[in-house]
Design a protein around this motif. Structure first.
Motif, PDB file in Angstrom:
ATOM      1  N   ARG A   1       6.926 -43.878 -50.468  1.00  0.00           N
ATOM      2  CA  ARG A   1       5.936 -43.073 -49.737  1.00  0.00           C
ATOM      3  C   ARG A   1       6.363 -42.923 -48.278  1.00  0.00           C
ATOM      4  O   ARG A   1       6.247 -41.849 -47.689  1.00  0.00           O
ATOM      5  CB  ARG A   1       4.573 -43.742 -49.838  1.00  0.00           C
ATOM      6  CG  ARG A   1       3.456 -43.002 -49.198  1.00  0.00           C
ATOM      7  CD  ARG A   1       3.051 -41.760 -49.909  1.00  0.00           C
ATOM      8  NE  ARG A   1       2.258 -42.112 -51.063  1.00  0.00           N
ATOM      9  CZ  ARG A   1       1.952 -41.258 -52.016  1.00  0.00           C
ATOM     10  NH1 ARG A   1       2.372 -40.013 -51.944  1.00  0.00           N
ATOM     11  NH2 ARG A   1       1.248 -41.612 -53.050  1.00  0.00           N
ATOM     12  N   GLU A   2       6.882 -43.994 -47.667  1.00  0.00           N
ATOM     13  CA  GLU A   2       7.345 -43.933 -46.281  1.00  0.00           C
ATOM     14  C   GLU A   2       8.563 -43.017 -46.143  1.00  0.00           C
ATOM     15  O   GLU A   2       8.685 -42.271 -45.179  1.00  0.00           O
ATOM     16  CB  GLU A   2       7.658 -45.341 -45.762  1.00  0.00           C
ATOM     17  CG  GLU A   2       6.412 -46.187 -45.585  1.00  0.00           C
ATOM     18  CD  GLU A   2       6.701 -47.650 -45.345  1.00  0.00           C
ATOM     19  OE1 GLU A   2       7.888 -48.038 -45.224  1.00  0.00           O
ATOM     20  OE2 GLU A   2       5.731 -48.431 -45.280  1.00  0.00           O
ATOM     21  N   PHE A   3       9.463 -43.062 -47.148  1.00  0.00           N
ATOM     22  CA  PHE A   3      10.624 -42.166 -47.137  1.00  0.00           C
ATOM     23  C   PHE A   3      10.169 -40.714 -47.212  1.00  0.00           C
ATOM     24  O   PHE A   3      10.662 -39.851 -46.474  1.00  0.00           O
ATOM     25  CB  PHE A   3      11.571 -42.486 -48.301  1.00  0.00           C
ATOM     26  CG  PHE A   3      12.706 -41.507 -48.390  1.00  0.00           C
ATOM     27  CD1 PHE A   3      13.850 -41.675 -47.635  1.00  0.00           C
ATOM     28  CD2 PHE A   3      12.615 -40.384 -49.206  1.00  0.00           C
ATOM     29  CE1 PHE A   3      14.896 -40.756 -47.691  1.00  0.00           C
ATOM     30  CE2 PHE A   3      13.644 -39.461 -49.267  1.00  0.00           C
ATOM     31  CZ  PHE A   3      14.785 -39.644 -48.511  1.00  0.00           C
ATOM     32  N   ILE A   4       9.222 -40.424 -48.093  1.00  0.00           N
ATOM     33  CA  ILE A   4       8.700 -39.057 -48.252  1.00  0.00           C
ATOM     34  C   ILE A   4       8.131 -38.560 -46.930  1.00  0.00           C
ATOM     35  O   ILE A   4       8.415 -37.437 -46.499  1.00  0.00           O
ATOM     36  CB  ILE A   4       7.630 -39.007 -49.368  1.00  0.00           C
ATOM     37  CG1 ILE A   4       8.249 -39.268 -50.736  1.00  0.00           C
ATOM     38  CG2 ILE A   4       6.885 -37.672 -49.353  1.00  0.00           C
ATOM     39  CD1 ILE A   4       7.230 -39.526 -51.835  1.00  0.00           C
ATOM     40  N   ASP A   5       7.327 -39.397 -46.276  1.00  0.00           N
ATOM     41  CA  ASP A   5       6.695 -39.015 -45.016  1.00  0.00           C
ATOM     42  C   ASP A   5       7.748 -38.671 -43.967  1.00  0.00           C
ATOM     43  O   ASP A   5       7.678 -37.638 -43.308  1.00  0.00           O
ATOM     44  CB  ASP A   5       5.794 -40.161 -44.526  1.00  0.00           C
ATOM     45  CG  ASP A   5       5.137 -39.850 -43.197  1.00  0.00           C
ATOM     46  OD1 ASP A   5       4.400 -38.850 -43.119  1.00  0.00           O
ATOM     47  OD2 ASP A   5       5.370 -40.612 -42.238  1.00  0.00           O
ATOM     48  N   ARG A   6       8.752 -39.525 -43.827  1.00  0.00           N
ATOM     49  CA  ARG A   6       9.790 -39.275 -42.819  1.00  0.00           C
ATOM     50  C   ARG A   6      10.621 -38.047 -43.188  1.00  0.00           C
ATOM     51  O   ARG A   6      10.940 -37.228 -42.327  1.00  0.00           O
ATOM     52  CB  ARG A   6      10.695 -40.490 -42.664  1.00  0.00           C
ATOM     53  CG  ARG A   6      11.798 -40.199 -41.641  1.00  0.00           C
ATOM     54  CD  ARG A   6      12.724 -41.336 -41.428  1.00  0.00           C
ATOM     55  NE  ARG A   6      13.904 -40.915 -40.707  1.00  0.00           N
ATOM     56  CZ  ARG A   6      14.278 -41.406 -39.546  1.00  0.00           C
ATOM     57  NH1 ARG A   6      13.569 -42.337 -38.959  1.00  0.00           N
ATOM     58  NH2 ARG A   6      15.380 -40.969 -38.973  1.00  0.00           N
TER      59      ARG A   6
ATOM     60  N   ALA B   1      10.639 -30.597 -41.074  1.00  0.00           N
ATOM     61  CA  ALA B   1       9.754 -29.763 -40.265  1.00  0.00           C
ATOM     62  C   ALA B   1      10.141 -29.749 -38.785  1.00  0.00           C
ATOM     63  O   ALA B   1       9.669 -28.881 -38.039  1.00  0.00           O
ATOM     64  CB  ALA B   1       8.313 -30.246 -40.403  1.00  0.00           C
ATOM     65  N   ALA B   2      10.991 -30.666 -38.349  1.00  0.00           N
ATOM     66  CA  ALA B   2      11.329 -30.780 -36.932  1.00  0.00           C
ATOM     67  C   ALA B   2      12.382 -29.780 -36.476  1.00  0.00           C
ATOM     68  O   ALA B   2      12.815 -29.833 -35.335  1.00  0.00           O
ATOM     69  CB  ALA B   2      11.812 -32.195 -36.623  1.00  0.00           C
ATOM     70  N   GLY B   3      12.760 -28.875 -37.317  1.00  0.00           N
ATOM     71  CA  GLY B   3      13.774 -27.890 -36.945  1.00  0.00           C
ATOM     72  C   GLY B   3      13.209 -26.798 -36.071  1.00  0.00           C
ATOM     73  O   GLY B   3      12.176 -26.954 -35.414  1.00  0.00           O
ATOM     74  N   ARG B   4      13.866 -25.658 -36.076  1.00  0.00           N
ATOM     75  CA  ARG B   4      13.428 -24.519 -35.277  1.00  0.00           C
ATOM     76  C   ARG B   4      12.079 -24.016 -35.794  1.00  0.00           C
ATOM     77  O   ARG B   4      11.859 -23.956 -37.000  1.00  0.00           O
ATOM     78  CB  ARG B   4      14.461 -23.400 -35.356  1.00  0.00           C
ATOM     79  CG  ARG B   4      15.808 -23.799 -34.786  1.00  0.00           C
ATOM     80  CD  ARG B   4      16.845 -22.753 -35.034  1.00  0.00           C
ATOM     81  NE  ARG B   4      17.145 -22.726 -36.474  1.00  0.00           N
ATOM     82  CZ  ARG B   4      17.926 -21.838 -37.052  1.00  0.00           C
ATOM     83  NH1 ARG B   4      18.471 -20.875 -36.350  1.00  0.00           N
ATOM     84  NH2 ARG B   4      18.164 -21.903 -38.342  1.00  0.00           N
TER      85      ARG B   4
END
Length: 192
Positions: free
Chosen positions: A153-158, A164-167
């Motif tokens: 679950r933690e891997f999925i979240d990260r 999503a942190a891209g352009r």
């Protein structure tokens, strides 16, 4: 040809991360444990699909086997960058997922891209590959990790945060916005 299996069962840390500025990022899976650090390169879409399929796997394990599903983390658990040095062991061609009922763990296997895969991707329309050119999957390097449902679950979240942190997307056409400008098809090629 010898192959390596980098097994982390379980890893001390297993994350998806990137190197480079938005628009020119290289995506990696990185596992650390037992004094070893292994980084494998893959595509952004592979990271996104891995997170999606892991979520489906956890849901199915809960439905079929009654596995207790952890809640999504309310606080970001691991927001640290990839550990250095980030040396690419191989480029991932195939990702495999499984749920081990006996240990209630998720098994993720990242398998290196082989010559046979490259030939098929380049347009082998009939799906046939000469036996001489084909590399059996057993002869390819791989990274194997075994995670608890909570670690999954933690891997999925990260992974979702990294993707999503891209352009940011253009509000009109949805394509990524570049810092230098954007030729939006909705504006007929004119800058706005």
């Amino acid at each position: 040809m010898t192959h390596q299996v980098h097994a982390f069962e379980p890893p001390e840390r297993f994350v998806a991360g990137t190197v480079g500025p938005p628009g020119d990022r290289t995506f990696f899976l990185q596992a650390r444990g037992g004094g070893r650090l292994v980084s494998v390169a893959l595509e952004k879409v592979q990271v996104s699909l891995l997170a999606e399929k892991l979520e489906e796997l956890l849901t199915e394990a809960h439905r079929r086997f009654g596995v207790e599903l952890p809640e999504p983390p309310k606080v970001t658990s691991d927001n640290e960058p990839l550990e250095t040095p980030v040396d690419e062991e191989f480029r991932v061609g195939t990702l495999g997922l499984a749920f081990d009922v006996d240990t209630a763990t998720v098994v993720i296997e990242a398998i290196a891209a082989g010559e046979a895969e490259a030939e098929i991707e380049l347009g082998d329309t009939e799906g046939e590959v000469d036996e001489d050119d084909e590399e059996p999957a057993d002869d390819l390097d791989r990274l194997r990790v075994r995670l608890t449902p909570q670690a999954t679950r933690e891997f999925i979240d990260r992974a979702r945060r990294v993707v999503a942190a891209g352009r940011p997307p253009c509000p009109l056409c949805g394509q990524p916005l570049d810092p230098a400008g954007h030729l939006c098809p909705r504006h007929n090629g004119y800058h706005r």
